[in-house]
Write an enzyme that holds these catalytic residues in place. Sequence first.
Site: not given
Ligand SMILES: Nc1ncnc2c1ncn2[C@@H]1O[C@H](COP(=O)(O)OP(=O)(O)OP(=O)(O)O)[C@@H](O)[C@H]1O
Ligand SMILES: C[C@@](O)(CCO)CC(=O)[O-]
Ligand SMILES: [Mg+2]
Length: 397
Positions: A13, A142-143, A147, A205
Amino acid sequence: MAERGLVVSAPGKVILHGEHAVVHGKAALAVALGLRTFLCLRPGGEGRLRVRLPGVGVLRSWERPGLSALREQLGADFDESKPPSAEVLEALKEFAGIPAEASGPDSLAILAFLYMCLAISAKYGDVPSVDIVVWSELPTGAGLGSSAAYAVCLAAALLHACGAISCPLKDGEITARWTEEEMTLINSWAFQGERVIHGNPSGVDNAVGTWGGALRYQSGKIKALKRVPTLRILLTNTKVPRSTKVLVAGVKEKILKFPAIMNPVLDSIDAISQECQSVLEAMPANPSPEHYPVLEELFDINQHHLNVIGVGHPSLDRLCRVTASHGLHSKLTGAGGGGCGITLLRPDTTPQAVEAAKRDLCACGFECWETDIGAPGVTLHSSSSLKAQVLHELSES
Ligand SMILES: Nc1ncnc2c1ncn2[C@@H]1O[C@H](COP(=O)(O)OP(=O)(O)OP(=O)(O)O)[C@@H](O)[C@H]1O
Ligand SMILES: C[C@@](O)(CCO)CC(=O)[O-]
Ligand SMILES: [Mg+2]
């Protein structure tokens, strides 16, 4: 469970406005990305649960009876409306041999998987022996909601394996979606996975990962946006690693320390989301350049606010300066602290201008790409439609 297993996918997203404020009850506007996470689940052997997560370097398996015994021993109430308890998470860490203080991507991914297996099997009956492989087009951490896409795929696959949701794919179909009711269930279990990874997520998310499209999210209420024009967005990954969990906790600390200063900022971010929604819903499907100055100004104001609440980063400042030098407006997206930024491209932004901006961004060591938004949410795929990709991933396992 289907004899040959199943393949599910969920999108990442982009948050247009409202990241962080949404954790504190404000509105967020989010859209699904054309980059997805895929999960292939196959019947496994020997009474084991096996997972391969190449994105975070995990290849592990556990004996099902061991996990069932732990569930009995804990006797916890695994309802999807209750946050995972610290006691259960501690016990799962011990079960998986994860040190108590570990918070790396691999540990969190394993913990989310085991928690969801434990909780879903407590509620709907044992998860059978399975082999699971997850791969993703999304950068991790990376945002872009990696996850949540992971948690949505896990929820759909595990609920399906336990028989809690149907198999909507008919003979000859390439893809299928679940019913509203089933998607609501997938979303609520994906939220549990997000809770394990993030600590205190808002749920925006996983809502986008489940429902797809473009939506407004506030305090668990999900509303599809009435009409969303075709927006051109440039995504830039600064490649600066960060943890959403840590950033969310930092914002909470700042609000507790300076409530009279921070709460008005969150109110202002909320007003930006409202204003942006009104502008988007009033725009024609193929908007002309005159609709853009307001959207651009809202990006600029919100980027300042996000710096004020402590989730900016020098790499993101640089990204904004570089795009501004090409007349383009950017803001961070997701949790900030590095990770990705989004840049609004106008209908009259020429391909040459985009290329020039990309060149300068890449020269900073960033990676950028133009992408589609408004992609479909959680989807069940026929494995034949994804054959080459699935075979490649399975051959690695
Ligand atoms: N393809 C994947 N396989 C297994 N685990 C994953 C995978 N993608 C993400 N994760 C899990 O999600 C964590 C990253 O989550 P985080 O919320 O910090 O970042 P994001 O979801 O990419 O960014 P944001 O929440 O800001 O959108 C990783 O450390 C891992 O534990
Ligand atoms: C930073 C945040 O607002 C968005 C992360 O993608 C955290 C959340 O809503 O859970
Ligand atoms: Mg996340």
